[in-house]
Enzyme design. Structure first.
Site, PDB file in Angstrom:
ATOM      1  N   PRO A  71      53.500  26.701 -21.563  1.00 33.26           N
ATOM      2  CA  PRO A  71      54.711  25.953 -21.956  1.00 33.26           C
ATOM      3  C   PRO A  71      54.787  24.570 -21.313  1.00 33.26           C
ATOM      4  CG  PRO A  71      55.263  28.226 -21.503  1.00 33.26           C
ATOM      5  CD  PRO A  71      53.822  28.061 -21.104  1.00 33.26           C
ATOM      6  N   CYS A  72      55.304  23.623 -22.093  1.00 33.49           N
ATOM      7  CA  CYS A  72      55.314  22.223 -21.659  1.00 33.49           C
ATOM      8  C   CYS A  72      56.691  21.734 -21.236  1.00 33.49           C
ATOM      9  CB  CYS A  72      54.810  21.332 -22.799  1.00 33.49           C
ATOM     10  SG  CYS A  72      55.911  21.311 -24.255  1.00 33.49           S
ATOM     11  N   GLN A  73      57.739  22.559 -21.355  1.00 27.12           N
ATOM     12  CA  GLN A  73      59.097  22.054 -21.183  1.00 27.12           C
ATOM     13  C   GLN A  73      59.329  21.330 -19.867  1.00 27.12           C
ATOM     14  OE1 GLN A  73      58.343  24.990 -22.487  1.00 27.12           O
ATOM     15  NE2 GLN A  73      59.796  25.675 -24.030  1.00 27.12           N
TER      16      GLN A  73
END
Length: 337
Positions: A71-73
C-alpha cells in the site's frame, strides 16, 4: 518458475513479470474483497492466502519470484506521509520483508509511488548527516532507502528505477518506482559465506514512529486512490457521444495507446445516476493497459470497486519496461516479441 504475489490487486504486476520472465502464479495474498473477486475470476485454481499479516510463511509453497505492490497511502504525496512506520498502511512493507526472509525467493519485484523517493522511512537511530550532532529536525532516511537497506540485510542486491506510464506509450503520466532485487549467491558474493541467516527485519521497526514529524505535510490528508488523470476530451457540436470525439492536444497520445493495445479507446464517460456524465471504468481500464473486461467484466463489482482497483493497480506494460531496464540482459524488443 513459480511466482508468489503479495498485495496482488488485479494482478497487473504479475502479468508484467510473466511477460518478461515467464513462469506461473503459484499463489496470491490479498484480502480486499474486490481484488479477491478479480483474482478468483482470472486465476480460479490459484490459492489466495488473504491477509499478509496473518500468514505463516513457513507453510506457504516456496517461489522463485516474489512480487509486492504494498500500500502507498502513507508514502504518497496525497497521503499522510507517515512513511513505513509501524501501524501505517505502508508499514505493511515489514510483512513483505518477513515473507522474503522466510521464503528466500531468487528475485523480488516491488512497485510503489513516487513518494518512496521523498517520504521519511520512520525514526531511526541515525543523525541527519555525518556532521550533525544532536536533535536537529528533519527526516534521516527516505522510504526507498529503508527498503533497499532491508533488502541488503536480507542478502539481496537491488536495482531500482523510476518510470512514467507515458514512457511506455500510455496517455497519462503515472510515475512509479520499481525495484528488482536478486538473492546473492556464494559465487557472486564469497564474503557472504558463513554469515548467519539474516535477522528478521521486523525487529528493525520495533521503535515507535515520530508521527508529528512524519505527518508535517498538511495538504495530504485525503486518502490516496492513485487514479490516473483521464486525458481531456472535447466533443464537436455535431458529434454523437461515443463517436467522433475530438481529443484535442491529446489525440496523438490516445492514438498511440490505441495502436499499442490494438483496440480503440472506449467512451470516456457514461450516464450518471442523477443525470450528466461520469467517468467510465472501461475507459480507465483501457488507460491502465489491461485486456478488455479484465476488471469491468468481473461479476459482483460496483463501479466504485472497479475504479478503486484500477486506480491503485499497475500498468503491465510500464512494469515490464521497468524490468527490462533493471536487467540489461533482456531487451525491450525481446519483451515486445
Amino acid at each position: 518458475m513459480r511466482i508468489g504475489s503479495l498485495f496482488s490487486g488485479y494482478g497487473g504486476l504479475d502479468l508484467a513479470v510473466q511477460r518478461v520472465l515467464g513462469g506461473r502464479v503459484a499463489w496470491h495474498a490479498d484480502n480486499d474483497p474486490a481484488a479477491t473477486a478479480v483474482l478468483a475470476h482470472h486465476w480460479p485454481d490459484v490459492p489466495n492466502h488473504g491477509d499478509v499479516t496473518g500468514i505463516d510463511w513457513t507453510g506457504v509453497e516456496p517461489v522463485e519470484v516474489l512480487t509486492a505492490g504494498f500500500p502507498c497511502q502513507d508514502v504518497s504525496l496525497a497521503g499522510r506521509r507517515a512513511g513505513l512506520a509501524p501501524g501505517t498502511r505502508s508499514g505493511l512493507w515489514t510483512h513483505t520483508a518477513h515473507a522474503i526472509h522466510t521464503l528466500r525467493p531468487r528475485l523480488v519485484v516491488i512497485e510503489n509511488v513516487r513518494g518512496l523517493l521523498s517520504a521519511p522511512a520512520a525514526t531511526r537511530e541515525m543523525e541527519p548527516c555525518p556532521w550533525c550532532v544532536g536533535d536537529r529536525p528533519g527526516p534521516v532516511l527516505r522510504a526507498l532507502g529503508a527498503i533497499l537497506g532491508d533488502l541488503a540485510d536480507l542478502g539481496y542486491d537491488a536495482r531500482w528505477c523510476g518510470l512514467r506510464a507515458a514512457d511506455t506509450g500510455a496517455p497519462h503520466a503515472r510515475f512509479r518506482v520499481f525495484v528488482l532485487a536478486r538473492a546473492r549467491t556464494a559465487a557472486a558474493d564469497p564474503h557472504h559465506l558463513g554469515r548467519p541467516r539474516p535477522r528478521d527485519p521486523r525487529q528493525r521497526w520495533s521503535r515507535p514512529a515520530d508521527h508529528d514529524r512524519a505527518t508535517a505535510n498538511t495538504e495530504g490528508q485525503r486518502r490516496h486512490q492513485g487514479r490516473p488523470e483521464p486525458a481531456r476530451q472535447q466533443r464537436r457540436p455535431d458529434a454523437a457521444l461515443g463517436g467522433g470525439l475530438d481529443w484535442g492536444p491529446y489525440a496523438a497520445a490516445i492514438a498511440r495507446w490505441e495502436r499499442r493495445l490494438g483496440r480503440p479507446a472506449p467512451t470516456p464517460t457514461q450516464p450518471g445516476r442523477r443525470g450528466g456524465r461520469r467517468l467510465a471504468p472501461r475507459f480507465v481500464e483501457w488507460l491502465m493497459g489491461l485486456p478488455e473486461g479484465h476488471v469491468t467484466d468481473v461479476p459482483g463489482l460496483t463501479r466504485a470497486d472497479q475504479l478503486r482497483l484500477l486506480g491503485n493497480g499497475v500498468v503491465p506494460q510500464q512494469a515490464a519496461s521497468a524490468l527490462c531496464l533493471m536487467q540489461p540482459e533482456r531487451t525491450s524488443e525481446e519483451v515486445a516479441a
